[in-house]
Design a protein around this motif. Structure first.
Motif, PDB file in Angstrom:
ATOM      1  N   HIS A   1       5.820  -7.313 -71.008  1.00 27.29           N
ATOM      2  CA  HIS A   1       5.583  -7.639 -69.603  1.00 27.29           C
ATOM      3  C   HIS A   1       5.344  -6.366 -68.797  1.00 27.29           C
ATOM      4  N   LEU A   2       4.344  -6.422 -67.910  1.00 34.52           N
ATOM      5  CA  LEU A   2       4.073  -5.257 -67.069  1.00 34.52           C
ATOM      6  C   LEU A   2       3.254  -5.687 -65.866  1.00 34.52           C
ATOM      7  N   PRO A   3       3.334  -4.941 -64.753  1.00 34.02           N
ATOM      8  CA  PRO A   3       2.568  -5.278 -63.551  1.00 34.02           C
ATOM      9  C   PRO A   3       1.065  -5.229 -63.829  1.00 34.02           C
ATOM     10  N   LEU A   4       0.321  -6.000 -63.033  1.00 31.88           N
ATOM     11  CA  LEU A   4      -1.120  -6.113 -63.212  1.00 31.88           C
ATOM     12  C   LEU A   4      -1.811  -5.995 -61.859  1.00 31.88           C
ATOM     13  N   VAL A   5      -2.891  -5.216 -61.821  1.00 29.84           N
ATOM     14  CA  VAL A   5      -3.769  -5.152 -60.658  1.00 29.84           C
ATOM     15  C   VAL A   5      -5.150  -5.603 -61.110  1.00 29.84           C
TER      16      VAL A   5
ATOM     17  N   VAL B   1      -7.226 -16.007 -61.444  1.00 29.27           N
ATOM     18  CA  VAL B   1      -7.213 -15.329 -62.740  1.00 29.27           C
ATOM     19  C   VAL B   1      -5.834 -14.774 -63.054  1.00 29.27           C
ATOM     20  N   ILE B   2      -5.210 -14.115 -62.072  1.00 26.14           N
ATOM     21  CA  ILE B   2      -3.889 -13.551 -62.357  1.00 26.14           C
ATOM     22  C   ILE B   2      -2.839 -14.649 -62.447  1.00 26.14           C
ATOM     23  N   GLY B   3      -3.068 -15.783 -61.777  1.00 27.73           N
ATOM     24  CA  GLY B   3      -2.157 -16.916 -61.939  1.00 27.73           C
ATOM     25  C   GLY B   3      -2.192 -17.449 -63.361  1.00 27.73           C
ATOM     26  N   LEU B   4      -3.407 -17.593 -63.910  1.00 30.00           N
ATOM     27  CA  LEU B   4      -3.541 -18.037 -65.296  1.00 30.00           C
ATOM     28  C   LEU B   4      -2.927 -17.019 -66.252  1.00 30.00           C
ATOM     29  N   TRP B   5      -3.146 -15.749 -65.965  1.00 31.70           N
ATOM     30  CA  TRP B   5      -2.576 -14.684 -66.798  1.00 31.70           C
ATOM     31  C   TRP B   5      -1.049 -14.786 -66.823  1.00 31.70           C
ATOM     32  N   SER B   6      -0.443 -14.960 -65.665  1.00 33.75           N
ATOM     33  CA  SER B   6       1.005 -15.056 -65.573  1.00 33.75           C
ATOM     34  C   SER B   6       1.528 -16.259 -66.360  1.00 33.75           C
ATOM     35  N   ILE B   7       0.827 -17.390 -66.238  1.00 39.96           N
ATOM     36  CA  ILE B   7       1.268 -18.610 -66.919  1.00 39.96           C
ATOM     37  C   ILE B   7       1.131 -18.473 -68.429  1.00 39.96           C
TER      38      ILE B   7
ATOM     39  N   GLY C   1       3.499 -15.930 -69.779  1.00 37.54           N
ATOM     40  CA  GLY C   1       4.891 -16.093 -69.415  1.00 37.54           C
ATOM     41  C   GLY C   1       5.448 -14.849 -68.747  1.00 37.54           C
ATOM     42  N   ASP C   2       4.621 -14.191 -67.949  1.00 34.37           N
ATOM     43  CA  ASP C   2       4.962 -12.901 -67.351  1.00 34.37           C
ATOM     44  C   ASP C   2       5.072 -13.065 -65.838  1.00 34.37           C
ATOM     45  N   THR C   3       6.246 -12.788 -65.282  1.00 31.59           N
ATOM     46  CA  THR C   3       6.451 -12.899 -63.836  1.00 31.59           C
ATOM     47  C   THR C   3       6.505 -11.526 -63.164  1.00 31.59           C
ATOM     48  N   SER C   4       5.928 -10.524 -63.795  1.00 33.57           N
ATOM     49  CA  SER C   4       5.854  -9.200 -63.184  1.00 33.57           C
ATOM     50  C   SER C   4       4.997  -9.254 -61.922  1.00 33.57           C
ATOM     51  N   GLU C   5       5.106  -8.211 -61.092  1.00 30.23           N
ATOM     52  CA  GLU C   5       4.294  -8.138 -59.878  1.00 30.23           C
ATOM     53  C   GLU C   5       2.819  -8.051 -60.237  1.00 30.23           C
TER      54      GLU C   5
ATOM     55  N   GLU D   1      -3.273   1.001 -55.594  1.00 29.42           N
ATOM     56  CA  GLU D   1      -2.256  -0.039 -55.763  1.00 29.42           C
ATOM     57  C   GLU D   1      -1.452   0.201 -57.033  1.00 29.42           C
ATOM     58  N   ALA D   2      -2.170   0.525 -58.116  1.00 35.01           N
ATOM     59  CA  ALA D   2      -1.482   0.789 -59.373  1.00 35.01           C
ATOM     60  C   ALA D   2      -0.618   2.041 -59.271  1.00 35.01           C
ATOM     61  N   GLY D   3      -1.126   3.067 -58.572  1.00 28.49           N
ATOM     62  CA  GLY D   3      -0.346   4.289 -58.403  1.00 28.49           C
ATOM     63  C   GLY D   3       0.934   4.057 -57.633  1.00 28.49           C
ATOM     64  N   GLY D   4       0.877   3.160 -56.640  1.00 29.64           N
ATOM     65  CA  GLY D   4       2.085   2.820 -55.903  1.00 29.64           C
ATOM     66  C   GLY D   4       3.123   2.165 -56.787  1.00 29.64           C
ATOM     67  N   LEU D   5       2.664   1.289 -57.696  1.00 31.42           N
ATOM     68  CA  LEU D   5       3.596   0.645 -58.622  1.00 31.42           C
ATOM     69  C   LEU D   5       4.234   1.661 -59.567  1.00 31.42           C
ATOM     70  N   LEU D   6       3.432   2.605 -60.048  1.00 25.78           N
ATOM     71  CA  LEU D   6       3.988   3.657 -60.908  1.00 25.78           C
ATOM     72  C   LEU D   6       4.996   4.507 -60.145  1.00 25.78           C
ATOM     73  N   ALA D   7       4.669   4.817 -58.884  1.00 28.87           N
ATOM     74  CA  ALA D   7       5.577   5.635 -58.076  1.00 28.87           C
ATOM     75  C   ALA D   7       6.894   4.921 -57.807  1.00 28.87           C
TER      76      ALA D   7
END
Length: 238
Positions: free
Chosen positions: A71-75, A112-118, A121-125, A142-148
């Protein structure tokens, strides 16, 4: 902004392997888009049926990178999103035909990200973005903010589908369908910087494709101009 590109995958019609993209990067051209479908056979058939071509493109490039991480965040970034599906819905409206709730729910930009999450089974941001010109860099911020904020890794996906012929006079920034996924981690092998710029030479290709050329050609720097902004990508390793 400093980061490390841990993984890269890309797809376009006829361009699937690393060697395909290296050859294209040396001699870029508009590839023929005959509505080829990327392989998503790793999904059960009933799940594949719900995916549009854009979603299949996104899943094809992103799934293998995510499988290695859990599981990991997705942009997710796409300027035009589900334009073909939306046009079909507008056609139904024009013909006074009943609308499909399923088709409507899958036409919105974050479907698309809703389908990806379902399906994972990933509820990451997760974030879905639409940005013109420098959408790739906006997604990187956006991704850099998540890493920070402490994310050990972030998956960034940018995808565009060749629009229907009706939109040809109005959409000129998608030469052919393509998708790119980057697995980003904290590090200092790459730097993305921003500076004001009055003007710059127009790019021959959409910037995600130029970045693919730079990555496969091992360029050390890449500059992108957009609306008074100068984005510079710099490779820092020796």
């Amino acid at each position: 902004m400093n980061f490390q590109i841990e993984g890269l995958r890309a797809w376009a019609p006829g361009l699937e392997s690393v060697d395909d993209w290296r050859a294209w990067s040396c001699a870029p051209r508009v590839v023929r888009d005959d509505q080829q479908q990327p392989d998503v056979s790793f999904l059960p058939a009933m799940q594949r049926r719900r995916l549009s071509r854009l979603a299949r493109m996104m899943f094809h490039v992103a799934w293998p990178l995510a499988d290695e991480q859990g599981h990991l965040p997705l942009v997710f970034a796409s300027r035009h999103g589900e334009t073909p599906r939306t046009l079909a819905i507008l056609g139904d409206l024009a013909r006074d035909e009943p609308l499909s709730p399923t088709q409507f729910s899958l036409s919105v930009h974050n479907a698309v990200i809703g389908l990806w999450s379902i399906l994972r089974g990933d509820t990451s941001e997760m974030t879905a973005m639409a940005a013109a010109g420098d959408g790739l860099e906006q997604a990187m911020l956006e991704a850099g903010g998540l890493l920070a904020e402490g994310a050990p890794a972030v998956l960034l996906v940018i995808a565009e589908e060749l629009p229907p012929d009706l939109y040809t006079p109005y959409i000129d920034d998608v030469p052919f369908s393509y998708a790119m996924a980057l697995l980003l981690k904290p590090g200092k092998t790459w730097t993305l910087s921003l500076a004001p710029a009055e003007s710059g030479l127009p790019a021959a290709w959409p910037h995600p494709l130029n970045l693919l050329r730079a990555l496969h050609g091992e360029q050390r720097t890449l500059t992108h101009y957009c609306k008074g902004r100068q984005w510079t990508w710099s490779r820092n390793e020796d």
